[in-house]
Scaffold this motif. Sequence first.
Motif, short mmCIF file in Angstrom:
data_model
loop_
_atom_site.label_atom_id
_atom_site.label_comp_id
_atom_site.label_asym_id
_atom_site.label_seq_id
_atom_site.Cartn_x
_atom_site.Cartn_y
_atom_site.Cartn_z
N SER A 48 0.79 -1.22 -0.03
CA SER A 48 0.05 -0.17 0.04
C SER A 48 0.89 1.27 -0.05
CB SER A 48 -1.02 0.00 1.35
OG SER A 48 -1.60 -1.16 1.35
N ALA A 49 2.00 1.09 0.82
CA ALA A 49 2.97 2.41 0.92
C ALA A 49 3.65 2.72 -0.53
CB ALA A 49 3.70 2.17 2.23
N ARG A 50 3.92 1.38 -1.05
CA ARG A 50 4.42 1.82 -2.40
C ARG A 50 3.87 1.92 -3.50
NH1 ARG A 50 4.96 -1.67 -6.70
NH2 ARG A 50 6.92 -1.37 -8.07
N ALA A 51 2.42 1.74 -3.35
CA ALA A 51 1.50 2.10 -4.22
C ALA A 51 1.32 3.60 -4.12
CB ALA A 51 0.04 1.59 -4.12
N ARG A 52 1.12 4.07 -2.96
CA ARG A 52 0.98 5.41 -2.71
C ARG A 52 2.24 6.31 -3.27
NH1 ARG A 52 -1.11 3.91 2.10
NH2 ARG A 52 1.10 4.31 3.44
N GLN A 53 3.28 5.84 -2.97
CA GLN A 53 4.61 6.67 -3.54
C GLN A 53 4.57 6.72 -4.95
OE1 GLN A 53 7.15 8.25 -2.01
NE2 GLN A 53 6.12 7.79 -0.11
N LEU A 54 4.16 5.62 -5.59
CA LEU A 54 4.18 5.37 -7.11
C LEU A 54 3.11 6.53 -7.71
CD1 LEU A 54 4.48 1.54 -7.87
CD2 LEU A 54 6.14 3.47 -8.11
N ASP A 55 2.00 6.81 -7.02
CA ASP A 55 0.90 7.60 -7.32
C ASP A 55 1.62 9.00 -7.42
OD1 ASP A 55 -0.77 5.21 -7.94
OD2 ASP A 55 -1.89 5.70 -6.15
N LEU A 56 2.45 9.27 -6.12
CA LEU A 56 3.17 10.48 -5.96
C LEU A 56 3.98 10.89 -6.87
CD1 LEU A 56 3.09 12.95 -4.17
CD2 LEU A 56 4.46 11.64 -2.76
N LEU A 57 4.66 9.91 -7.38
CA LEU A 57 5.65 9.90 -8.38
C LEU A 57 5.26 10.46 -9.69
CD1 LEU A 57 8.43 7.00 -7.99
CD2 LEU A 57 8.56 9.48 -7.58
N THR A 58 4.11 9.75 -10.23
CA THR A 58 3.44 10.20 -11.42
C THR A 58 2.89 11.61 -11.37
OG1 THR A 58 1.15 9.57 -10.34
CG2 THR A 58 2.65 7.89 -11.80
N LEU A 59 2.69 12.10 -10.09
CA LEU A 59 2.31 13.72 -10.15
C LEU A 59 3.69 14.77 -10.24
CD1 LEU A 59 -0.62 13.47 -7.70
CD2 LEU A 59 -0.83 13.59 -10.11
N VAL A 60 4.71 14.25 -9.37
CA VAL A 60 5.83 15.24 -9.27
C VAL A 60 6.99 14.69 -9.82
CG1 VAL A 60 4.67 15.96 -6.87
CG2 VAL A 60 6.35 14.00 -6.97
N GLY A 61 6.99 13.52 -10.31
CA GLY A 61 8.28 13.27 -10.83
C GLY A 61 8.53 13.21 -12.19
N GLU A 62 9.66 13.33 -12.82
CA GLU A 62 10.00 13.64 -14.06
C GLU A 62 11.00 12.55 -14.66
OE1 GLU A 62 12.86 16.86 -16.66
OE2 GLU A 62 11.96 17.33 -14.66
N PRO A 63 10.22 11.68 -15.62
CA PRO A 63 11.08 10.50 -16.21
C PRO A 63 12.61 11.20 -16.60
CG PRO A 63 8.89 10.54 -16.86
CD PRO A 63 9.23 11.94 -16.39
N ALA A 64 13.78 10.30 -16.53
CA ALA A 64 15.17 10.66 -17.02
C ALA A 64 15.59 9.08 -17.59
CB ALA A 64 15.82 10.84 -15.73
N PRO A 65 15.22 9.01 -18.81
CA PRO A 65 15.21 7.68 -19.32
C PRO A 65 17.06 7.38 -19.56
CG PRO A 65 13.73 8.72 -20.86
CD PRO A 65 14.13 9.76 -19.79
N GLU A 66 17.73 8.49 -19.61
CA GLU A 66 19.07 8.24 -19.59
C GLU A 66 19.63 7.79 -18.47
OE1 GLU A 66 18.44 12.77 -18.43
OE2 GLU A 66 17.62 10.85 -19.73
#
Length: 302
Positions: free
Chosen positions: A119-137
């Motif tokens: 559950s905690a991991r799912a919340r963190q992943l949801d938060l990352l989709t909002l505030v995170g910026e992918p860096a494929p490199e």
Amino acid sequence: MITAVGLAGYALLVGAAVPPLLARARWAHRAPGIAVLAWQGLMVTFIVATALAVYHLVMTEQHVHDGVVGLLTECGLAADAPPGNAPPTLGDALVIAAPIVVVLLPAGWLVRCAWRARSARARQLDLLTLVGEPAPEYGATIVDHDTPAVYCLSGRGSHIVVTRGALDTLTEEQLRAVLEHERAHISGRHHLLKILVDAFSRAFRGLPLARHVKEQTNLLLEMIADDHALQFHSREVLATAMCEVAAGRAPQVALGAGGSGALIRLRRVLTPQPRPHRAAWLGVVVATVAAPLLPLLVACGP
């Protein structure tokens, strides 16, 4: 009764006397993978010895005489049980239930801790989709935060998180080193071991083994990841990167390159020690496997 006392003493030895000795063992930091195995062996041994000790304490005189086979025969579960036996009594049910409770206690906490972590991991992943910026490199997600920190969320759809502060502070090689550290956590599925020791420590709260196994396993997992990073980067690069991100705090569900134990790990990285001799770590492995089997031989022997 003698068997019960012997098993209880064995469980006490494993749960209270051995953990401080293993926590201070010098070889553990030189072979962290073997040390993690040893701690897992102590956990299994304590549960097996405690369950069997409880079983022998609540057995009837007939059960004590015949051992586990006698109990199964009395309950009509053995293959050679005579037909027409009386159905199991309440006492027979308690004999079976008592040791099962000892096993179900950590098993129940394991399910609960796994659910909480998920559950905690799912919340963190949801938060990352909002505030995170992918860096494929880098194969990571960038979070806009000033404190240098690098950590990973292991499991299905694993993510490595790097703060903007870490990008601004670390050199390219240092960043690659800590990213390799986090990839070791993901590929080694270290989050599963973290959940396992957390469940054990909660099930047997106050037991020295419960306290030491959690502290030491978390530290040893970081050392295993350090060793993996050292296969691709120099000690100086990894040590400097660890210093830069040491103050960074990762979510409780995550595994980070900094955090507690960073000073011990830093000293270990900068002052390498030879791995234990093959005979030494082989002896540890044999002892780890044999430790939980000994109470079974005592309890199930003639």
